[in-house]
Design an enzyme around this catalytic site. Structure first.
Site, PDB file in Angstrom:
ATOM      1  N   ASP A  35       0.658  -1.074  -0.043  1.00  0.00           N
ATOM      2  CA  ASP A  35      -0.147  -0.176  -0.038  1.00  0.00           C
ATOM      3  C   ASP A  35       0.789   1.135  -0.049  1.00  0.00           C
ATOM      4  OD1 ASP A  35      -2.280   1.459  -0.076  1.00  0.00           O
ATOM      5  OD2 ASP A  35      -2.875   1.008   2.368  1.00  0.00           O
ATOM      6  N   ASN A  83     -10.931  -3.204  -5.872  1.00  0.00           N
ATOM      7  CA  ASN A  83      -9.896  -2.253  -6.610  1.00  0.00           C
ATOM      8  C   ASN A  83     -10.873  -2.046  -7.881  1.00  0.00           C
ATOM      9  OD1 ASN A  83      -6.781  -3.360  -5.807  1.00  0.00           O
ATOM     10  ND2 ASN A  83      -7.930  -1.744  -4.818  1.00  0.00           N
TER      11      ASN A  83
HETATM   12  C1  FPP Z   1      -1.634   0.323  -3.307  1.00  0.00           C
HETATM   13  O1  FPP Z   1      -1.437   1.898  -3.549  1.00  0.00           O
HETATM   14  C2  FPP Z   1      -1.267  -0.356  -4.510  1.00  0.00           C
HETATM   15  C3  FPP Z   1      -2.045  -1.109  -5.064  1.00  0.00           C
HETATM   16  C4  FPP Z   1      -3.198  -0.582  -5.799  1.00  0.00           C
HETATM   17  C5  FPP Z   1      -1.681  -2.496  -5.471  1.00  0.00           C
HETATM   18  C6  FPP Z   1      -0.159  -2.627  -5.477  1.00  0.00           C
HETATM   19  C7  FPP Z   1      -0.038  -2.380  -7.176  1.00  0.00           C
HETATM   20  C8  FPP Z   1       1.489  -2.405  -7.439  1.00  0.00           C
HETATM   21  C9  FPP Z   1       2.301  -2.681  -6.466  1.00  0.00           C
HETATM   22  C10 FPP Z   1       1.642  -2.342  -9.118  1.00  0.00           C
HETATM   23  C11 FPP Z   1       1.140  -3.595  -9.700  1.00  0.00           C
HETATM   24  C12 FPP Z   1       1.723  -4.996  -9.370  1.00  0.00           C
HETATM   25  C13 FPP Z   1       2.406  -5.937 -10.056  1.00  0.00           C
HETATM   26  C14 FPP Z   1       2.593  -7.175  -9.328  1.00  0.00           C
HETATM   27  C15 FPP Z   1       2.514  -5.859 -11.379  1.00  0.00           C
HETATM   28  P1  FPP Z   1      -2.454   2.946  -3.482  1.00  0.00           P
HETATM   29  O2  FPP Z   1      -2.813   3.432  -4.799  1.00  0.00           O
HETATM   30  O3  FPP Z   1      -3.632   2.328  -2.649  1.00  0.00           O
HETATM   31  O4  FPP Z   1      -1.756   3.924  -2.602  1.00  0.00           O
HETATM   32  P2  FPP Z   1      -2.514   5.127  -1.826  1.00  0.00           P
HETATM   33  O5  FPP Z   1      -3.318   4.407  -0.629  1.00  0.00           O
HETATM   34  O6  FPP Z   1      -1.070   5.688  -1.186  1.00  0.00           O
HETATM   35  O7  FPP Z   1      -3.202   5.986  -2.843  1.00  0.00           O
END
Ligand code: FPP
Length: 255
Positions: A35, A83
């Site tokens: 996250d 998501n």
């Molecule tokens: C959280 O950041 C992240 C995600 C939505 C999932 C993780 C995705 C990746 C690391 C990239 C794709 C993965 C692979 C395996 C190719 P957020 O957007 O929720 O962050 P925030 O809470 O700070 O807004």
């Protein structure tokens, strides 16, 4: 990049296992809620998409490091069943990154003995991604150094419902009596069936929630929360989490 052998020059498999246990502090299966990509980008006045891109670099690095350390299974929460409520362009970015990641890293998985696994209802993703995943699953199926389980369109409640449906079908067919259903039936019907028990569940970015991730599997796992944002999570941070795990007394409900 090829992973370093677990212990340079070692021909003794017991020495390798002991070395791995040192580095992992005995954790066989580690899962991570990755996250904070968005906040990482915001802090740097960059577009969110770049945060996710950096997030993939962190994934690549942690997969290498975990393999080198001797972790048996690494489960990463890449896309939850919730998501889909994100803006369409962000979903497109995430799916694009996923495509690229599998395409560019599949050779490295193979070179380093990494078996890919996907948990979650990934068949609902775009057809070409499903195809890519199916090819990668098949190609890496006999690799045995580490299993990398990527959670895609995953939700623990959905996973448990699907498991209950499978068990109900077995009951209907007369394969099992309702009163015989036990914990092993349930564990065996989950997407994580053949992975080792979950030892350590890490969440980055300071949120103190499980967000519908591995709810059954986390029954007795140790939880580790860090304020570090996912793109900054590196080998040192994983070592910190494993050290914390190693210092815990696990009683599994006993004394
Ligand atoms: C959280 O950041 C992240 C995600 C939505 C999932 C993780 C995705 C990746 C690391 C990239 C794709 C993965 C692979 C395996 C190719 P957020 O957007 O929720 O962050 P925030 O809470 O700070 O807004």
């Amino acid at each position: 990049m090829r992973l370093a052998p677990t212990k340079k020059g070692s021909t003794d498999p017991n020495a390798d296992a002991a070395h791995a246990a040192d580095l992992t502090h005995g954790a066989r299966h580690v899962a991570i809620i990755m996250d904070g990509n968005g906040r990482w980008a915001k802090k740097k006045h960059l577009p969110r998409a770049l945060g996710h891109k950096k997030g993939v670099e962190a994934v690549r690095n942690i997969v290498r490091v975990a393999g080198e350390m001797g972790i048996e299974a690494l489960t990463l929460y890449a896309f939850s069943s919730e998501n889909w409520s994100r803006p369409a362009d962000e979903i497109t970015d995430l799916m694009g990154l996923l495509r690229q990641y599998i395409q560019s890293d599949i050779d490295e998985f193979d070179e380093n003995g990494i078996r890919l696994k996907v948990i979650g209802n990934y068949k609902a993703l775009d057809k070409d991604i499903v195809q890519l995943i199916d090819n990668a699953l098949e190609r890496t199926a006999s690799n045995d150094r580490m299993t990398l389980a990527i959670a895609l369109n995953y939700g623990a409640q959905d996973e448990m419902l699907r498991a209950v449906q499978a068990i109900a079908t077995a009951v209907k067919k007369g394969d099992v009596e309702p009163e015989q259903i036990n914990i092993s039936h349930m564990s065996g019907a989950l997407d994580t069936a053949e992975l080792p028990p979950l030892d350590l569940l890490i969440r980055t970015s300071g949120e103190l929630r499980l967000s519908n991730f591995l709810l059954w599997q986390a029954a007795y796992s140790e939880l580790y929360f860090t304020d570090v944002l996912w793109p900054d999570f590196d080998k040192r941070e994983l070592q910190r989490a494993l050290q914390s795990f190693g210092a815990r007394e696990r009683r599994f409900g006993g004394r």
